[in-house]
Design a protein around this motif. Structure first.
Motif, PDB file in Angstrom:
ATOM      1  N   ASP A   8     -21.863   9.551  48.326  1.00 34.54           N
ATOM      2  CA  ASP A   8     -22.156   8.887  49.599  1.00 34.54           C
ATOM      3  C   ASP A   8     -23.431   8.058  49.511  1.00 34.54           C
ATOM      4  OD1 ASP A   8     -21.688   8.600  52.585  1.00 34.54           O
ATOM      5  OD2 ASP A   8     -23.700   9.467  52.563  1.00 34.54           O
ATOM      6  N   ALA A   9     -24.453   8.598  48.838  1.00 35.18           N
ATOM      7  CA  ALA A   9     -25.709   7.854  48.691  1.00 35.18           C
ATOM      8  C   ALA A   9     -25.495   6.613  47.844  1.00 35.18           C
ATOM      9  CB  ALA A   9     -26.763   8.760  48.055  1.00 35.18           C
ATOM     10  N   LEU A  10     -24.696   6.719  46.798  1.00 37.39           N
ATOM     11  CA  LEU A  10     -24.427   5.555  45.943  1.00 37.39           C
ATOM     12  C   LEU A  10     -23.640   4.496  46.696  1.00 37.39           C
ATOM     13  CD1 LEU A  10     -23.533   7.319  42.564  1.00 37.39           C
ATOM     14  CD2 LEU A  10     -25.659   6.142  43.158  1.00 37.39           C
ATOM     15  N   LEU A  11     -22.660   4.915  47.488  1.00 42.95           N
ATOM     16  CA  LEU A  11     -21.907   3.967  48.303  1.00 42.95           C
ATOM     17  C   LEU A  11     -22.817   3.252  49.287  1.00 42.95           C
ATOM     18  CD1 LEU A  11     -18.693   6.080  49.044  1.00 42.95           C
ATOM     19  CD2 LEU A  11     -18.797   3.954  47.729  1.00 42.95           C
ATOM     20  N   THR A  12     -23.785   3.983  49.828  1.00 42.12           N
ATOM     21  CA  THR A  12     -24.735   3.388  50.780  1.00 42.12           C
ATOM     22  C   THR A  12     -25.622   2.360  50.093  1.00 42.12           C
ATOM     23  OG1 THR A  12     -24.746   5.430  52.096  1.00 42.12           O
ATOM     24  CG2 THR A  12     -26.578   3.884  52.415  1.00 42.12           C
ATOM     25  N   LEU A  13     -26.172   2.704  48.937  1.00 41.78           N
ATOM     26  CA  LEU A  13     -27.012   1.763  48.188  1.00 41.78           C
ATOM     27  C   LEU A  13     -26.214   0.518  47.812  1.00 41.78           C
ATOM     28  CD1 LEU A  13     -28.982   4.094  45.730  1.00 41.78           C
ATOM     29  CD2 LEU A  13     -29.798   3.071  47.859  1.00 41.78           C
ATOM     30  N   ASP A  14     -24.979   0.708  47.387  1.00 42.94           N
ATOM     31  CA  ASP A  14     -24.132  -0.411  46.984  1.00 42.94           C
ATOM     32  C   ASP A  14     -23.896  -1.355  48.159  1.00 42.94           C
ATOM     33  OD1 ASP A  14     -22.120  -1.746  45.168  1.00 42.94           O
ATOM     34  OD2 ASP A  14     -20.780  -1.083  46.775  1.00 42.94           O
ATOM     35  N   ALA A  15     -23.598  -0.800  49.331  1.00 37.77           N
ATOM     36  CA  ALA A  15     -23.334  -1.627  50.508  1.00 37.77           C
ATOM     37  C   ALA A  15     -24.585  -2.389  50.940  1.00 37.77           C
ATOM     38  CB  ALA A  15     -22.810  -0.753  51.651  1.00 37.77           C
ATOM     39  N   GLU A  60     -34.717  -5.178  49.573  1.00 39.09           N
ATOM     40  CA  GLU A  60     -34.669  -5.454  48.142  1.00 39.09           C
ATOM     41  C   GLU A  60     -34.961  -4.182  47.355  1.00 39.09           C
ATOM     42  OE1 GLU A  60     -36.984  -8.705  46.857  1.00 39.09           O
ATOM     43  OE2 GLU A  60     -36.199 -10.110  48.350  1.00 39.09           O
ATOM     44  N   LEU A  61     -34.191  -3.969  46.341  1.00 34.40           N
ATOM     45  CA  LEU A  61     -34.360  -2.775  45.522  1.00 34.40           C
ATOM     46  C   LEU A  61     -35.598  -2.852  44.660  1.00 34.40           C
ATOM     47  CD1 LEU A  61     -30.647  -2.431  44.358  1.00 34.40           C
ATOM     48  CD2 LEU A  61     -31.858  -0.746  45.751  1.00 34.40           C
ATOM     49  N   THR A  62     -36.231  -1.717  44.470  1.00 27.60           N
ATOM     50  CA  THR A  62     -37.308  -1.614  43.499  1.00 27.60           C
ATOM     51  C   THR A  62     -36.670  -1.514  42.113  1.00 27.60           C
ATOM     52  OG1 THR A  62     -37.328   0.796  43.585  1.00 27.60           O
ATOM     53  CG2 THR A  62     -38.730  -0.368  45.177  1.00 27.60           C
ATOM     54  N   PRO A  63     -37.442  -1.645  41.038  1.00 30.66           N
ATOM     55  CA  PRO A  63     -36.861  -1.472  39.695  1.00 30.66           C
ATOM     56  C   PRO A  63     -36.127  -0.139  39.526  1.00 30.66           C
ATOM     57  CG  PRO A  63     -39.008  -2.487  39.516  1.00 30.66           C
ATOM     58  CD  PRO A  63     -38.847  -2.115  40.963  1.00 30.66           C
ATOM     59  N   VAL A  64     -36.708   0.937  40.096  1.00 31.91           N
ATOM     60  CA  VAL A  64     -36.031   2.236  40.015  1.00 31.91           C
ATOM     61  C   VAL A  64     -34.755   2.220  40.842  1.00 31.91           C
ATOM     62  CG1 VAL A  64     -36.203   4.697  40.530  1.00 31.91           C
ATOM     63  CG2 VAL A  64     -38.167   3.487  39.568  1.00 31.91           C
ATOM     64  N   GLY A  65     -34.831   1.600  42.008  1.00 36.71           N
ATOM     65  CA  GLY A  65     -33.643   1.497  42.845  1.00 36.71           C
ATOM     66  C   GLY A  65     -32.542   0.716  42.157  1.00 36.71           C
ATOM     67  N   GLU A  70     -27.292   0.386  39.451  1.00 37.48           N
ATOM     68  CA  GLU A  70     -26.487  -0.103  38.330  1.00 37.48           C
ATOM     69  C   GLU A  70     -25.748   1.031  37.633  1.00 37.48           C
ATOM     70  OE1 GLU A  70     -29.172  -2.236  35.869  1.00 37.48           O
ATOM     71  OE2 GLU A  70     -29.167  -4.050  37.123  1.00 37.48           O
ATOM     72  N   GLN A  71     -26.457   2.134  37.396  1.00 35.65           N
ATOM     73  CA  GLN A  71     -25.792   3.280  36.786  1.00 35.65           C
ATOM     74  C   GLN A  71     -24.829   3.942  37.762  1.00 35.65           C
ATOM     75  OE1 GLN A  71     -26.153   4.110  33.489  1.00 35.65           O
ATOM     76  NE2 GLN A  71     -27.342   2.217  33.409  1.00 35.65           N
ATOM     77  N   GLY A  72     -25.222   3.928  39.048  1.00 33.86           N
ATOM     78  CA  GLY A  72     -24.383   4.533  40.072  1.00 33.86           C
ATOM     79  C   GLY A  72     -23.071   3.811  40.256  1.00 33.86           C
ATOM     80  N   ARG A  73     -23.077   2.496  40.075  1.00 35.12           N
ATOM     81  CA  ARG A  73     -21.833   1.745  40.214  1.00 35.12           C
ATOM     82  C   ARG A  73     -20.822   2.133  39.135  1.00 35.12           C
ATOM     83  NH1 ARG A  73     -24.425  -4.095  42.078  1.00 35.12           N
ATOM     84  NH2 ARG A  73     -24.071  -3.775  44.329  1.00 35.12           N
ATOM     85  N   GLN A  74     -21.311   2.496  37.964  1.00 38.18           N
ATOM     86  CA  GLN A  74     -20.401   2.986  36.923  1.00 38.18           C
ATOM     87  C   GLN A  74     -19.771   4.309  37.348  1.00 38.18           C
ATOM     88  OE1 GLN A  74     -21.975   2.886  32.902  1.00 38.18           O
ATOM     89  NE2 GLN A  74     -23.419   1.272  33.434  1.00 38.18           N
ATOM     90  N   ILE A  75     -20.576   5.141  38.027  1.00 37.93           N
ATOM     91  CA  ILE A  75     -20.044   6.412  38.531  1.00 37.93           C
ATOM     92  C   ILE A  75     -19.006   6.159  39.615  1.00 37.93           C
ATOM     93  CG2 ILE A  75     -20.642   8.533  39.753  1.00 37.93           C
ATOM     94  CD1 ILE A  75     -23.383   8.418  38.377  1.00 37.93           C
TER      95      ILE A  75
END
Length: 308
Positions: A8-15, A60-65, A70-75
């Motif tokens: 759910d958190a990854l879907l939120t970041l992606d959106a 805007e995402l931070t470098p860590v974000g 990017e890794q989360g989208r693969q998941i």
């Protein structure tokens, strides 16, 4: 330890990243903006690092974000694929279909079948392997494949369904200009004792290895496949029986010559085989197609069976 990074958190970041704002992400995910903010704040708190730069008007995402997304989208992609695989399996289609083709056959005719199948079920992964002699039955018995094409001889045990494709003819072949070509035919088997025999090694891992067309040569050259055997005999390294349909080009261009022995090798029956308990739709599709075909011993291709 349970990771705070949920789907759910990854879907939120992606959106948020795609829509460039928390409000637009909330609209896409059918949530209120406060729920989006809570999800992001909770993830940042659990990770102990900021994921968004809040000093600017746009999200805007931070470098860590950016790394997490990017890794989360693969998941997320893997999760979607797993969901689709589960649904296909529930519908009877295999996630993967493993087909073993005996080395005596050329794989090319079966690529057309695979291409046709891909138009019907493109998501089933196809795994092709090559086996030799008893290795075909061994692969089926050991559950290394779901379908064998070109298995010779009888199955090692019950539990397999079989459909005969026909009989493969074998010719005793030597390199052009080989000393044996100077002898009158039929050639006695004793005359080949001075020349190495090229043997294809049985690929069995557990079942007893089978032998086929062994000759009483003084020495042997053992190779892994029929292709290697043909090449070795074309180079004059040894002699032996070869499937007729596999050496038409070599005979036509003069690299090989056929000789007649006083004890010719009889044709070998080849079959399609599969476990009786396997009810997968993909396996059934291939079996149904293969049952409509037969082996042409002269041309070495699988063709439509003649209608009565």
């Amino acid at each position: 330890m349970i990771s705070p990074i949920t789907l759910d958190a990854l879907l939120t970041l992606d959106a948020i990243e795609r829509r460039h704002s928390f409000a637009a992400a909330a609209e896409e995910l059918f949530r209120v903006p406060s729920a989006i903010s809570y999800t992001v704040n909770k993830l940042e708190e659990d990770l102990g690092v900021p994921l968004f730069d809040r000093s600017r008007r746009k999200a805007e995402l931070t470098p860590v974000g950016r790394l997490v997304l990017e890794q989360g989208r693969q998941i997320l992609k893997a999760t979607d694929e797993l969901t689709a695989m589960a649904r296909r399996a529930a519908d009877g289609w295999e996630v993967e279909l493993r087909i073993a083709i005996d080395s005596v056959l050329d794989c090319a005719p079966f690529y057309k079948l695979i291409e046709e199948f891909q138009h019907i079920q493109p998501k089933t992964e196809m795994i092709l392997t090559e086996e030799v002699l008893g290795g075909s039955w061994d692969a089926l018995s050991d559950d290394r494949c779901d379908l064998v094409i070109g298995a010779s001889g009888a199955p090692p045990s019950s539990g397999f369904s079989i459909h005969s494709l026909g009989h493969v003819g074998f010719d005793f072949a030597v390199a052009s200009g080989h000393p044996l070509t100077e002898l009158p035919q039929p050639i006695p088997t004793s005359a080949i004792q001075d020349y190495p025999t090229v043997i294809v090694a049985d690929s069995s891992r557990h079942l007893p290895a089978r032998s086929s067309g062994l000759l009483d040569g003084r020495s042997r050259i053992i190779v892994p496949t029929i292709d290697h055997k043909i090449d070795a005999q074309c180079k004059g390294l040894g002699v032996g029986y070869l499937p007729h349909h596999r050496i038409t080009e070599e005979l036509a261009d003069g690299r090989l010559e056929i000789l007649t022995l006083d004890a010719p090798r009889p044709p070998s029956e080849i079959s399609v085989a599969w476990p009786r308990g396997n009810t997968g739709k993909g396996l059934k599709w291939f079996v149904d197609r293969l049952k409509q075909m037969h082996f042409d011993p002269e041309h070495g291709v699988i063709v439509k069976a003649k209608e009565d």
